[in-house]
Design an enzyme around this catalytic site. Structure first.
Site, PDB file in Angstrom:
ATOM      1  CE1 TYR A 287      -3.284   3.031   0.703  1.00 53.13           C
ATOM      2  CE2 TYR A 287      -1.976   3.309   2.837  1.00 53.13           C
ATOM      3  CZ  TYR A 287      -2.906   3.687   1.911  1.00 53.13           C
ATOM      4  OH  TYR A 287      -3.502   4.845   1.949  1.00 53.13           O
TER       5      TYR A 287
ATOM      6  CD  GLU B  50      -7.941   7.244   5.208  1.00 51.81           C
ATOM      7  OE1 GLU B  50      -8.030   7.140   6.700  1.00 51.81           O
ATOM      8  OE2 GLU B  50      -6.874   7.121   4.507  1.00 51.81           O
TER       9      GLU B  50
ATOM     10  CD1 TRP C 194      -3.470   2.149   5.949  1.00 49.57           C
ATOM     11  CD2 TRP C 194      -5.793   2.847   6.175  1.00 49.57           C
ATOM     12  NE1 TRP C 194      -4.180   2.416   4.651  1.00 49.57           N
ATOM     13  CE2 TRP C 194      -5.348   2.831   4.695  1.00 49.57           C
ATOM     14  CE3 TRP C 194      -7.018   3.225   6.466  1.00 49.57           C
ATOM     15  CZ2 TRP C 194      -6.430   2.909   3.651  1.00 49.57           C
ATOM     16  CZ3 TRP C 194      -7.874   3.433   5.486  1.00 49.57           C
ATOM     17  CH2 TRP C 194      -7.624   3.404   4.150  1.00 49.57           C
TER      18      TRP C 194
END
Length: 187
Positions: free
Chosen positions: A18, A40, A48
């Protein structure tokens, strides 16, 4: 030779991928902007990496983040999402995804695209910071405060300043790669 990366992603292949391929890259695709907005908002209060590990499940559950479809979700679809163990089953966040899809479309109608709207906060030019270590990255900024306030005024949910700054980082509105990270000058 080993690549130098931002410290927050080192040691997890999903995180590194990522980081190496998406994080901080200026993004202008409406569908992907909405995807990151949803991810988000679901991340609020969580890590995350938790969201990244469930990203494919989110794609399947949320019709590949097609905001036009999501904006039309009914009670049956909401219930289906709340029963889906592959995603974060939070009623407020599921409702927020639907509300935010509806408001995303309203912004598109007003500004021509969500891209035009969101990038106007930085005059279309990514902010390039010069952090030596990822722990120097702020959680919020004046710009994320401004975006958060404006989105809330437009009816968006789960778009606090911290969430919006993470969104800005994800879509490349701000380059918060550490200066010694191999991606710092690439994005």
């Amino acid at each position: 030779m080993t690549k130098v990366r931002c410290g927050w992603c080192v040691g997890d292949s999903l995180y590194e991928s990522y980081h190496d391929n998406e994080w901080g890259v200026p993004l202008h695709d409406e569908q992907l902007l909405f995807e990151f907005l949803v991810l988000e908002t679901f991340q609020a209060g969580l890590s995350w990496i938790t969201i990244l590990r469930k990203r494919e499940n989110f794609r399947l559950a949320f019709d590949n983040f097609d905001y036009k479809i999501i904006a039309q979700y009914d009670e049956g679809k909401k219930e289906e999402l709340l029963q889906n163990a592959g995603i974060i089953r939070n009623k407020l966040k599921v409702n927020a995804a639907i509300t935010n899809a509806q408001n995303f479309i309203k912004i598109q109608e007003e500004f021509g695209s969500f891209d035009t709207y969101i990038w106007s906060f930085v005059n279309g030019i990514p902010i390039k910071n010069s952090w030596k270590h990822h722990k120097e990255n702020p959680a919020t900024t004046e710009i994320s405060d401004k975006i958060s306030k404006d989105l809330k005024k437009r009816g968006f949910k789960f778009v606090g300043s911290t969430v919006m700054y993470a969104f800005m980082q994800a879509i490349g509105m701000v380059n918060d790669h550490a200066v010694d990270c191999f991606r710092y000058n690439e994005v």
